[in-house]
Design a protein around this motif. Structure first.
Motif, PDB file in Angstrom:
ATOM      1  N   PHE A  49     -10.996  -7.383   4.017  1.00  0.00           N
ATOM      2  CA  PHE A  49      -9.957  -7.408   2.995  1.00  0.00           C
ATOM      3  C   PHE A  49      -8.699  -6.687   3.486  1.00  0.00           C
ATOM      4  N   PRO A  50      -8.002  -7.235   4.488  1.00  0.00           N
ATOM      5  CA  PRO A  50      -6.753  -6.600   4.944  1.00  0.00           C
ATOM      6  C   PRO A  50      -5.708  -6.646   3.839  1.00  0.00           C
ATOM      7  N   PRO A  51      -5.124  -5.514   3.447  1.00  0.00           N
ATOM      8  CA  PRO A  51      -4.191  -5.518   2.312  1.00  0.00           C
ATOM      9  C   PRO A  51      -3.014  -6.461   2.512  1.00  0.00           C
ATOM     10  N   GLY A  52      -2.320  -6.350   3.647  1.00  0.00           N
ATOM     11  CA  GLY A  52      -1.231  -7.272   3.964  1.00  0.00           C
ATOM     12  C   GLY A  52      -1.821  -8.481   4.663  1.00  0.00           C
ATOM     13  N   TRP A  53      -2.495  -9.333   3.912  1.00  0.00           N
ATOM     14  CA  TRP A  53      -3.332 -10.377   4.495  1.00  0.00           C
ATOM     15  C   TRP A  53      -2.517 -11.545   5.060  1.00  0.00           C
TER      16      TRP A  53
ATOM     17  N   VAL B 136     -16.158  -9.234  -9.328  1.00  0.00           N
ATOM     18  CA  VAL B 136     -14.874  -8.731  -8.848  1.00  0.00           C
ATOM     19  C   VAL B 136     -14.093  -9.873  -8.217  1.00  0.00           C
ATOM     20  N   ARG B 137     -12.828 -10.011  -8.610  1.00  0.00           N
ATOM     21  CA  ARG B 137     -11.977 -11.101  -8.110  1.00  0.00           C
ATOM     22  C   ARG B 137     -10.656 -10.546  -7.590  1.00  0.00           C
TER      23      ARG B 137
ATOM     24  N   THR C 102       0.932 -10.336  -3.448  1.00  0.00           N
ATOM     25  CA  THR C 102       1.176 -10.409  -2.002  1.00  0.00           C
ATOM     26  C   THR C 102       0.186  -9.543  -1.241  1.00  0.00           C
ATOM     27  N   MET C 103      -0.422  -8.575  -1.930  1.00  0.00           N
ATOM     28  CA  MET C 103      -1.436  -7.727  -1.319  1.00  0.00           C
ATOM     29  C   MET C 103      -2.808  -8.257  -1.710  1.00  0.00           C
ATOM     30  N   LEU C 104      -3.789  -8.072  -0.832  1.00  0.00           N
ATOM     31  CA  LEU C 104      -5.155  -8.511  -1.133  1.00  0.00           C
ATOM     32  C   LEU C 104      -5.847  -7.389  -1.904  1.00  0.00           C
ATOM     33  N   GLN C 105      -5.740  -7.449  -3.244  1.00  0.00           N
ATOM     34  CA  GLN C 105      -6.267  -6.392  -4.080  1.00  0.00           C
ATOM     35  C   GLN C 105      -7.141  -6.978  -5.180  1.00  0.00           C
TER      36      GLN C 105
ATOM     37  N   GLU D  31      -0.222   1.294  -2.421  1.00  0.00           N
ATOM     38  CA  GLU D  31      -0.848  -0.009  -2.602  1.00  0.00           C
ATOM     39  C   GLU D  31      -1.884  -0.311  -1.525  1.00  0.00           C
ATOM     40  N   THR D  32      -1.554  -0.031  -0.258  1.00  0.00           N
ATOM     41  CA  THR D  32      -2.504  -0.309   0.821  1.00  0.00           C
ATOM     42  C   THR D  32      -3.771   0.512   0.648  1.00  0.00           C
ATOM     43  N   ALA D  33      -3.616   1.822   0.416  1.00  0.00           N
ATOM     44  CA  ALA D  33      -4.787   2.677   0.245  1.00  0.00           C
ATOM     45  C   ALA D  33      -5.603   2.260  -0.968  1.00  0.00           C
ATOM     46  N   GLN D  34      -4.926   1.937  -2.067  1.00  0.00           N
ATOM     47  CA  GLN D  34      -5.644   1.502  -3.261  1.00  0.00           C
ATOM     48  C   GLN D  34      -6.493   0.270  -2.974  1.00  0.00           C
ATOM     49  N   ASP D  35      -5.911  -0.697  -2.273  1.00  0.00           N
ATOM     50  CA  ASP D  35      -6.622  -1.943  -2.022  1.00  0.00           C
ATOM     51  C   ASP D  35      -7.850  -1.714  -1.145  1.00  0.00           C
TER      52      ASP D  35
END
Length: 453
Positions: free
Chosen positions: A320-324, A426-427, A432-435, A262-266
């Motif tokens: 865009f930090p994934p765990g924002w 893009v939105r 919980t992840m910033l994706q 998830e982190t890498a994807q985001d």
């Protein structure tokens, strides 16, 4: 409900019973950015409960380092526990440090170099499958890439194929469910047989059963393949110390999926989106990739020379930090400056707000990789950039993530120029992840790179 701390202001717009749930669900990042100007500490309502939002980055760093043992992981981790379990992301001391020591050898540089070839193969498989002029859905492509990378590192055999399918299909459902539970943390609502709760439970059960079955098969076969799963199993007898139980191995694998997939994807999805809208930066990055790789596939040894690529990814991580949004709960009194937050209090801090603070970052909304040149980085306080955390709870898989992200981007940029799909905005998704929800981009072949395949 915890007592109000003297000198701490309350965020405006709190509704009876709902608190600030309406803001957290409709515009969560904008809401936390708006709190930055209300003081170093601001209280908000999580449904009927209260939480303290820490806006001072020095105090956030203090929580993550010096005072780490005064807090446990808090509401976000409790609400994710039904599917993440009690791995490194969620566990408290002394369990966390004991598990971290057992797992640390899996993330040494020599191990990362060994995973890099699998990362390259997975990246090449995605990047060579597109057609010139095709509109590619990058969120899905990157998710497929990241699942393949983590599963190949975790399971060297075909035992992990079923888990890969379940991760790809269930994680989006689970993350959306956790986001709803954090915004309105009322336990009885989670037990109601609503469609959303039923979807969450089905997804959790599917993934749990698939991973549990694979662990049992690994133990039965006595796997010694050198992959992460074999390493976790072997850690049970390391130095005669107690190792990891099957449930603990299950939970650590779940933490790896969240971080590695998830982190890498985001981060990669946002990076591709940003590059498509900044052709000058994309052109400069392509020139570096062409020079460093010289027609060769991206490998681990080349990563140190891809300096500008690392700056590009760092800037994407800033924006865009994934765990924002991170949470903690005080176990003892927490002293932050002149404020004393009592035990049992919910504490939140937004990396998104911290990393877009105009007091630290000039024109913070602008995508500018040159912030992270040697001269630019020197002017940025360490406490104002925390995408991987800090202290002994920082992300154990950070070296893995950097290699994964850099290899994918190098493989893409070597072959393609990315362009935004006309008339598509893009939105961010509600998670919980910033994706991003979707990142459809038009890919055009780069003639010099076409010979590198």
């Amino acid at each position: 409900m915890t007592a109000t701390v003297p000198g701490v202001t309350s965020a405006p717009g709190r509704l009876p019973l709902l608190g600030h749930m309406h803001r957290m669900l409709s515009e969560p990042r904008r809401f936390f950015e708006s709190l930055r100007d209300s003081g170093d500490i601001v209280t908000i309502g999580l449904g009927p409960a209260r939480a303290y939002v820490i806006n001072n980055p020095v105090w956030v760093h203090q929580i993550l380092t010096r005072d780490v043992r005064k807090l446990d992981k808090g509401i976000a981790y409790e609400k994710s526990a039904p599917f993440l379990g009690n791995g490194l992301l969620n566990s408290t001391e002394p369990t966390h440090m004991a598990h971290r020591r057992l797992m640390q050898p899996a993330f040494h540089a020599a191990r990362i170099a060994g995973y890099a070839d699998q990362m390259r193969q997975a990246a090449e498989q995605r990047a060579t499958g597109w057609r010139d002029g095709q509109t590619v859905e990058f969120v899905q492509e990157i998710h497929t890439f990241a699942v393949a990378v983590v599963c190949r590192a975790l399971f060297s055999s075909d035992l992990g194929d079923s888990v890969a399918v379940e991760v790809e299909e269930t994680f989006p459902i689970l993350l959306k469910g956790v986001a709803r539970r954090i915004a309105f943390p009322v336990g009885w609502l989670e037990r109601l047989p609503t469609p959303g709760n039923r979807r969450f439970e089905r997804a959790r059960r599917r993934l749990d059963e698939a991973l549990t079955d694979v662990i049992a098969q690994y133990r039965e076969r006595g796997a010694t393949d050198g992959d992460l799963m074999a390493l976790l199993l072997a850690a049970r007898a390391d130095g005669g110390r107690p190792g990891l139980t099957d449930q603990e191995i299950h939970d650590e694998a779940m933490a790896l999926f969240l971080g590695g997939v998830e982190t890498a994807q985001d981060v990669l999805s946002w990076t591709c989106h940003l590059l498509s809208r900044h052709p000058d930066i994309q052109q400069r990055l392509a020139a570096e990739v062409d020079t460093v790789l010289a027609g060769r596939p991206p490998g681990y040894s080349a990563l140190a020379d891809l300096v500008y690529l690392r700056q590009v990814l760092t800037e994407a991580l800033r924006l865009f930090p994934p765990g924002w949004l991170l949470s903690r709960r005080t176990m003892t009194e927490l002293v932050l400056g002149e404020h004393r937050i009592p035990p049992g209090s919910n504490v939140l801090f937004s990396l998104h707000a911290i990393q877009r603070d105009p007091a630290v970052y000039t024109v913070p909304e602008v995508f500018d990789p040159d912030r992270w040149s040697d001269e630019g980085t020197a002017a940025i306080p360490r406490v104002s950039f925390l995408p991987f955390g800090a202290g002994n709870r920082s992300c154990i898989g950070e070296p893995f993530a950097w290699a994964e992200m850099m290899i994918f981007m190098a493989a893409v940029v070597a072959r393609w120029t990315l362009h935004p799909k006309p008339d598509y905005k893009v939105r961010p998704s509600r998670s919980t992840m910033l994706q991003p929800t979707r990142v459809p981009l038009v890919v055009q072949a780069r003639r010099p790179a076409a010979r590198t395949a």
